[in-house]
Write a protein that holds these residues in place. Structure first.
Motif, short mmCIF file in Angstrom:
data_model
loop_
_atom_site.label_atom_id
_atom_site.label_comp_id
_atom_site.label_asym_id
_atom_site.label_seq_id
_atom_site.Cartn_x
_atom_site.Cartn_y
_atom_site.Cartn_z
N ASP A 38 0.70 -1.18 0.10
CA ASP A 38 -0.09 -0.05 -0.02
C ASP A 38 1.02 1.30 0.12
OD1 ASP A 38 -2.40 -1.63 0.06
OD2 ASP A 38 -2.65 -1.27 2.29
N GLN A 39 0.32 2.39 -0.33
CA GLN A 39 1.17 3.52 -0.55
C GLN A 39 1.40 3.95 0.66
OE1 GLN A 39 2.10 5.21 -3.65
NE2 GLN A 39 3.36 6.28 -2.32
N ARG A 40 0.88 3.89 1.77
CA ARG A 40 1.03 4.38 2.96
C ARG A 40 2.41 3.75 3.56
NH1 ARG A 40 -1.47 0.94 7.67
NH2 ARG A 40 -0.32 2.62 8.98
N TRP A 41 2.81 2.81 3.17
CA TRP A 41 3.89 2.12 3.73
C TRP A 41 5.42 2.76 2.85
CZ3 TRP A 41 3.03 0.64 8.02
CH2 TRP A 41 1.87 0.12 8.29
N LEU A 42 5.00 3.00 1.51
CA LEU A 42 6.15 3.80 0.56
C LEU A 42 6.26 5.10 1.20
CD1 LEU A 42 4.93 2.31 -2.74
CD2 LEU A 42 6.68 1.48 -1.18
N ASP A 43 5.09 5.74 1.43
CA ASP A 43 5.35 7.02 2.25
C ASP A 43 5.80 7.19 3.46
OD1 ASP A 43 3.75 7.99 0.01
OD2 ASP A 43 1.82 8.18 1.12
N LEU A 44 5.63 6.27 4.28
CA LEU A 44 6.40 5.94 5.72
C LEU A 44 8.03 5.99 5.24
CD1 LEU A 44 6.59 5.68 8.85
CD2 LEU A 44 6.35 3.11 8.28
N ALA A 45 8.43 5.15 4.33
CA ALA A 45 9.75 4.77 4.06
C ALA A 45 10.30 6.13 3.54
CB ALA A 45 9.94 3.90 2.97
N ALA A 46 9.99 6.61 2.46
CA ALA A 46 10.31 8.20 1.85
C ALA A 46 10.31 9.03 3.17
CB ALA A 46 9.26 8.60 0.80
N GLU A 47 9.48 9.18 4.09
CA GLU A 47 9.45 10.26 5.28
C GLU A 47 10.77 9.78 5.94
OE1 GLU A 47 7.36 10.75 9.56
OE2 GLU A 47 6.19 9.74 8.00
N THR A 48 10.90 8.39 6.17
CA THR A 48 12.09 8.17 6.97
C THR A 48 13.39 8.53 6.36
OG1 THR A 48 10.97 6.27 7.76
CG2 THR A 48 13.44 6.00 7.82
N GLY A 49 13.52 8.20 5.14
CA GLY A 49 14.75 8.69 4.30
C GLY A 49 15.04 10.28 4.52
N ALA A 50 13.86 10.89 4.11
CA ALA A 50 13.85 12.33 4.24
C ALA A 50 14.32 12.76 5.48
CB ALA A 50 12.53 13.01 3.85
N GLU A 51 13.95 12.14 6.71
CA GLU A 51 14.13 12.71 7.93
C GLU A 51 15.58 12.39 8.44
OE1 GLU A 51 13.48 14.64 11.57
OE2 GLU A 51 12.50 14.85 9.62
N ILE A 52 16.21 11.23 7.96
CA ILE A 52 17.45 10.73 8.04
C ILE A 52 18.36 11.92 7.47
CG2 ILE A 52 19.36 9.31 7.63
CD1 ILE A 52 17.18 7.09 7.92
N ALA A 53 17.92 12.41 6.11
CA ALA A 53 18.68 13.31 5.46
C ALA A 53 18.76 14.54 5.97
CB ALA A 53 18.33 13.62 3.79
N ARG A 54 17.57 15.22 6.47
CA ARG A 54 17.59 16.30 7.15
C ARG A 54 18.30 16.43 8.30
NH1 ARG A 54 11.98 16.13 5.12
NH2 ARG A 54 11.42 14.92 7.20
N ARG A 55 18.68 15.34 9.17
CA ARG A 55 19.44 15.30 10.21
C ARG A 55 20.84 15.44 10.04
NH1 ARG A 55 16.01 13.31 15.48
NH2 ARG A 55 13.83 13.77 14.66
N GLY A 56 21.11 15.31 8.81
CA GLY A 56 22.58 15.40 8.40
C GLY A 56 23.02 13.82 8.39
N HIS A 57 22.54 12.85 8.42
CA HIS A 57 22.96 11.27 8.56
C HIS A 57 22.91 10.75 7.00
CE1 HIS A 57 22.98 11.58 12.81
NE2 HIS A 57 21.56 11.78 12.62
N THR A 58 23.81 9.79 6.76
CA THR A 58 24.05 9.05 5.59
C THR A 58 22.88 7.79 5.82
OG1 THR A 58 26.23 9.56 5.12
CG2 THR A 58 25.33 7.30 4.24
N LEU A 59 22.19 7.44 4.82
CA LEU A 59 21.24 6.43 4.75
C LEU A 59 22.08 4.97 4.14
CD1 LEU A 59 18.53 4.87 4.76
CD2 LEU A 59 18.49 5.52 2.39
N VAL A 60 22.03 4.14 4.76
CA VAL A 60 22.61 2.79 4.39
C VAL A 60 21.28 2.12 4.26
CG1 VAL A 60 24.01 0.63 5.02
CG2 VAL A 60 24.74 2.81 5.89
N SER A 61 21.30 1.52 2.99
CA SER A 61 20.15 0.43 2.83
C SER A 61 20.32 -0.83 1.97
CB SER A 61 19.23 1.28 1.73
OG SER A 61 19.56 1.14 0.31
#
Length: 181
Positions: free
Chosen positions: A15-38
């Motif tokens: 469902d789109q809600r889970w994709l939105d949650l993931a996108a929000e997570t990545g964006a919040e990691i970036a906004r806080r200055g961290h690198t995403l490892v996936s």
């Protein structure tokens, strides 16, 4: 700052809600200055978390086995994409490259990654913080089962205490922050 590994679903049928949650997570990691490892994939929540991080100006590091590259599901937009020989090698490298771990909703692969990093922490092979995001009670049955294991002495309470459980992305990153440099 820190490298935060996110474990999550790679299914193409969510469902789109889970994709939105993931996108929000990545964006919040970036906004806080961290690198995403996936996990280095471009599909499902895994692709959405990386896209979210990049959309907010973040850096992404993907770790993917050659077998998944061959299936053409690699995140070729990743700032750095490391290719491993196996899924086991992938998990080992993700643990090595990460300073902290955040688990979003997912299935067997997500749980495999969570339990690998959690088990190695209980064995004192690392001291990196781990947060489970229990959105809308997604993981509640699992959390209850794990508490029952501790009640029956199959899991030490100290081991259970290594995993922080929260219900929002901001709370997850707030829980990780004191442990990151």
């Amino acid at each position: 700052m820190a490298a935060i590994c996110v474990f999550c679903a790679s299914s193409r049928t969510l469902d789109q809600r889970w994709l939105d949650l993931a996108a929000e997570t990545g964006a919040e990691i970036a906004r806080r200055g961290h690198t995403l490892v996936s996990g280095g994939g471009c599909v499902g929540m895994m692709g959405a978390v990386a896209d979210g991080a990049r959309s907010a100006g973040g850096t992404t590091l993907g770790v993917i086995p050659q077998s998944l590259v061959d299936l053409e599901v690699a995140d070729l937009a990743s700032d750095e994409l490391l290719v491993t020989g196996s899924m086991a090698d992938r998990k080992t490298l993700m643990i090595e490259k990460s300073d902290a771990f955040l688990t979003l909703p997912g299935g067997l692969g997500t749980l495999d990654e969570l339990f690998e990093v959690w088990t190695t922490a209980t064995l004192a092979l690392h001291t990196k913080p781990m947060v489970l995001v229990d959105v809308d009670g997604f993981y509640r049955p699992l959390i209850d089962w794990l508490a029952g294991l501790a009640d029956r002495n199959f899991l030490k309470p100290a081991g259970l205490g290594l995993l922080t459980v929260v219900d929002t992305i901001p709370a997850a990153l707030d829980a990780l922050t004191p442990h990151l440099t």
